[in-house]
Design an enzyme around this catalytic site. Structure first.
Site, PDB file in Angstrom:
ATOM      1  N   LYS A 297      -4.507  -2.610  10.016  1.00 42.89           N
ATOM      2  CA  LYS A 297      -4.777  -2.693   8.582  1.00 42.89           C
ATOM      3  C   LYS A 297      -4.876  -4.126   8.078  1.00 42.89           C
ATOM      4  CE  LYS A 297      -3.755   1.786   7.455  1.00 42.89           C
ATOM      5  NZ  LYS A 297      -4.509   2.634   6.533  1.00 42.89           N
TER       6      LYS A 297
ATOM      7  N   THR B 252      -4.929   6.255   0.223  1.00 47.77           N
ATOM      8  CA  THR B 252      -6.170   7.029   0.214  1.00 47.77           C
ATOM      9  C   THR B 252      -6.070   8.178  -0.790  1.00 47.77           C
ATOM     10  OG1 THR B 252      -6.335   6.564   2.556  1.00 47.77           O
ATOM     11  CG2 THR B 252      -7.772   8.285   1.693  1.00 47.77           C
TER      12      THR B 252
ATOM     13  N   ASP C 279       0.844  -1.191   0.000  1.00 48.92           N
ATOM     14  CA  ASP C 279       0.000   0.000   0.000  1.00 48.92           C
ATOM     15  C   ASP C 279       0.883   1.246   0.000  1.00 48.92           C
ATOM     16  OD1 ASP C 279      -2.338   1.435  -0.054  1.00 48.92           O
ATOM     17  OD2 ASP C 279      -2.745   1.241   2.090  1.00 48.92           O
TER      18      ASP C 279
ATOM     19  N   ARG D 299      -8.317   3.173  13.372  1.00 47.76           N
ATOM     20  CA  ARG D 299      -7.448   4.319  13.682  1.00 47.76           C
ATOM     21  C   ARG D 299      -6.911   4.293  15.105  1.00 47.76           C
ATOM     22  NH1 ARG D 299      -6.109   5.441   8.663  1.00 47.76           N
ATOM     23  NH2 ARG D 299      -7.840   6.187   7.402  1.00 47.76           N
TER      24      ARG D 299
ATOM     25  N   ARG E 138       1.390  16.542  13.233  1.00 46.96           N
ATOM     26  CA  ARG E 138       2.589  17.360  13.468  1.00 46.96           C
ATOM     27  C   ARG E 138       2.395  18.842  13.200  1.00 46.96           C
ATOM     28  NH1 ARG E 138       4.131  12.716  10.876  1.00 46.96           N
ATOM     29  NH2 ARG E 138       3.801  13.703   8.853  1.00 46.96           N
TER      30      ARG E 138
ATOM     31  N   HIS F 254      -3.944  13.764   1.074  1.00 46.83           N
ATOM     32  CA  HIS F 254      -4.120  12.821   2.187  1.00 46.83           C
ATOM     33  C   HIS F 254      -2.917  12.896   3.125  1.00 46.83           C
ATOM     34  CE1 HIS F 254      -5.160   9.305   4.499  1.00 46.83           C
ATOM     35  NE2 HIS F 254      -4.030   8.705   4.160  1.00 46.83           N
TER      36      HIS F 254
ATOM     37  N   GLU G  97      -9.385   3.862  -2.227  1.00 42.63           N
ATOM     38  CA  GLU G  97      -8.125   3.673  -2.951  1.00 42.63           C
ATOM     39  C   GLU G  97      -8.401   2.981  -4.284  1.00 42.63           C
ATOM     40  OE1 GLU G  97      -4.785   2.138  -0.796  1.00 42.63           O
ATOM     41  OE2 GLU G  97      -5.541   2.807   1.157  1.00 42.63           O
TER      42      GLU G  97
ATOM     43  N   TYR H 291       1.717   2.153  15.641  1.00 36.95           N
ATOM     44  CA  TYR H 291       2.385   2.364  14.345  1.00 36.95           C
ATOM     45  C   TYR H 291       3.839   2.805  14.434  1.00 36.95           C
ATOM     46  CZ  TYR H 291       2.251   7.512  14.060  1.00 36.95           C
ATOM     47  OH  TYR H 291       2.464   8.843  14.244  1.00 36.95           O
TER      48      TYR H 291
ATOM     49  N   GLU I  60     -10.038  12.074   7.768  1.00 34.99           N
ATOM     50  CA  GLU I  60      -9.938  13.429   7.214  1.00 34.99           C
ATOM     51  C   GLU I  60     -11.294  14.137   7.189  1.00 34.99           C
ATOM     52  OE1 GLU I  60      -7.220  13.632   3.544  1.00 34.99           O
ATOM     53  OE2 GLU I  60      -7.566  11.515   3.888  1.00 34.99           O
TER      54      GLU I  60
ATOM     55  N   GLN J 250      -4.208   1.747  15.266  1.00 33.59           N
ATOM     56  CA  GLN J 250      -3.086   2.301  14.493  1.00 33.59           C
ATOM     57  C   GLN J 250      -2.298   3.332  15.303  1.00 33.59           C
ATOM     58  OE1 GLN J 250      -4.429   4.069  10.801  1.00 33.59           O
ATOM     59  NE2 GLN J 250      -2.372   4.379  10.002  1.00 33.59           N
TER      60      GLN J 250
ATOM     61  N   GLU K 252     -10.787   3.549   3.602  1.00 31.74           N
ATOM     62  CA  GLU K 252      -9.880   4.369   2.803  1.00 31.74           C
ATOM     63  C   GLU K 252     -10.216   4.127   1.337  1.00 31.74           C
ATOM     64  OE1 GLU K 252      -5.796   3.508   4.031  1.00 31.74           O
ATOM     65  OE2 GLU K 252      -5.938   5.071   5.574  1.00 31.74           O
TER      66      GLU K 252
ATOM     67  N   THR L 194      -9.114  -6.098   3.729  1.00 35.16           N
ATOM     68  CA  THR L 194      -8.930  -5.135   2.640  1.00 35.16           C
ATOM     69  C   THR L 194      -9.805  -5.628   1.496  1.00 35.16           C
ATOM     70  OG1 THR L 194      -6.613  -4.916   3.326  1.00 35.16           O
ATOM     71  CG2 THR L 194      -7.210  -3.999   1.173  1.00 35.16           C
TER      72      THR L 194
ATOM     73  N   ASP M  30      -9.330   0.068   1.898  1.00 37.93           N
ATOM     74  CA  ASP M  30      -8.351  -0.370   2.899  1.00 37.93           C
ATOM     75  C   ASP M  30      -8.921  -0.052   4.287  1.00 37.93           C
ATOM     76  OD1 ASP M  30      -6.064  -1.047   4.298  1.00 37.93           O
ATOM     77  OD2 ASP M  30      -5.012   0.818   3.811  1.00 37.93           O
TER      78      ASP M  30
HETATM   79 MN    MN Z   1      -4.280   2.602   2.824  1.00 37.93          MN
END
Ligand code: MN
Length: 434
Positions: free
Chosen positions: A268, A365, A141, A252, A157, A148, A216, A259, A379, A255, A214, A272, A248
């Protein structure tokens, strides 16, 4: 070659099949996507979609329609995956398309005028079960949509440091899990795992609360490369068979805790989903668009002659148990991707990594610059801060049990559509633990 215009007849007639195809159908004779289907009686085999029907390629193959040097005496369409066909390479893919387009043309009598043959060859799509088109060898992926990556980076950040320093130099990706890639229509079970509430000092074990989709697309590798042999970017397309839609599914909260520093894992790998029909690069050729300019200029191994993207309109629809009809929650376009499929492939193989027939390489995404073009709930709701308002007064921060998420997409031609059908899945509650 020019044709004398006839009175009352337009000079350029789009290709037409003797099979009736509505103008908004995803599957006109210009498309001819490949898939694996199982009729009510019989084993899975290969087919192409035309209108509401499927042409059974195993029958046409048995009749000798694909007997040609490109097929190297191989019988590939009675298998339960497209892998053997994909391994034959682009000359065979082109030949198959040419043969099928000819057989289905309104002027060709072979099938049109043979009622008993038509009964053997055509199945109604509503009467069959679609299977995964390929045995997926490996799944990768990417993270190739600028908007995104920028939105997610801004959440984590701040806008100043939204993109990591590598993002415009290489198509960032992670190796995903192939065994849990499923076909459209498969329900997705809410996963459980470790979640650390923001103000807690230790994680808890819990069903995921922030389940997401997501939007995709993904391309399938046709012919592979040998271990140790990178693929030069100007040869990248020789290895790409076609594209599918992909969801996907992502947890969250799992994750966020797991992650760092190696990337997504259990958030993830639980499911899928992909669409059943693989649309070939040949069918998408009329919809090529120039790739947006890239600044800084990528290193030489990522620079292709005339690199391109595709104009593919994409939508995500949410159906909840209390809505009368689904809500379109994302409207975006494949052109929102910064990196091209040729660049993704060349980068993937530059280490000498061997790509294999049936490998699935996904875009990441696909979000655009506007709010409605955001390709996931993360988002759309800005991590749950601005819930989506539904027309019945309810709202959604994340997907809830019973929700169905469907992604669709198509390229609009002059009087016809080259479409991808859809990829759909319903959220089931977490498996009860005894
Ligand atoms: Mn993805």
């Amino acid at each position: 070659m020019s044709r004398t215009p006839q009175r009352g007849v337009p000079t350029i007639m789009p290709l037409q099949s003797f099979i009736e195809v509505a103008p908004d159908s995803h599957f006109p004779i210009q498309n001819l996507p490949f898939g694996i289907f199982q009729p009510r009686e019989g084993k899975p085999r290969a087919g192409v979609a035309i209108g509401n029907l499927i042409a059974d390629l195993s029958v046409l193959e048995e009749l000798g329609h694909f007997r040609s040097p490109e097929f190297r005496d191989r019988q590939v369409f009675s298998e339960d995956s497209l892998n053997a066909f994909l391994a034959l390479g682009r000359p065979a893919w082109r030949k198959a398309r040419e043969v099928l387009q000819h057989l289905l043309l309104s002027e060709t009598p072979t099938l049109r005028d043979d009622t008993s043959l038509r009964t053997r060859v055509f199945h109604a799509q509503k009467d069959v079960v679609m299977k995964l088109p390929v045995r997926i060898a490996n799944y990768t992926d990417f993270y190739s949509s600028y908007h995104h990556a920028h939105n997610v980076g801004t959440m984590l950040r701040g806008p100043e440091n939204a993109l990591m320093p590598n993002w415009k130099w290489l198509p960032v990706a992670y190796h995903g899990r192939a065994s849990s890639v499923v076909i459209s229509g498969t329900n997705v079970r809410r996963p459980q795992g470790q979640i650390k509430p923001p103000d807690a000092s230790a994680p808890i074990f819990s069903p995921a609360k922030s389940l997401d989709y997501e939007l995709e697309m993904a391309f399938l590798i046709g012919s592979g490369n040998s271990l140790g042999d990178p693929v030069r970017i100007n040869h990248a397309l020789d290895h790409i068979f076609g594209l599918v839609l992909m969801n996907d599914w992502s947890a969250r909260d799992i994750q966020a805790w797991e992650y760092q520093p190696l990337g997504p894992f259990l958030a993830k790998n639980f499911c899928t989903s992909i669409s059943p029909w693989v649309v070939t690069l040949e069918a998408l050729e009329p919809f090529r668009k120039p790739l947006p300019s890239q600044e800084p200029q990528p290193l030489a191994y990522l620079r292709a002659k005339n690199d391109f993207t595709f104009d593919i309109h994409l939508e995500a629809r949410l159906q909840t148990s209390s809505l009368d009809s689904p809500h379109i929650i994302t409207r975006t376009n494949f052109q929102n991707l910064y990196w091209s499929i040729a660049q993704q492939l060349a980068h993937h193989a530059v280490s000498g990594c061997n790509l294999q027939p049936g490998d699935l390489l996904a875009s990441g995404t696909i979000s655009g610059p506007t709010e409605e073009s955001r390709g996931c709930m993360l988002e759309l709701t800005w991590r749950g801060a601005n819930p989506l308002k539904l027309s019945n007064g309810k709202s959604r921060k994340w997907l809830e049990d019973g929700d169905t998420l469907t992604i669709t997409g198509w390229s609009q031609g002059d009087g016809y559509r080259v479409g991808f059908g859809e990829v759909s899945g319903q959220v089931l509650p977490v498996t009860p633990t005894p």
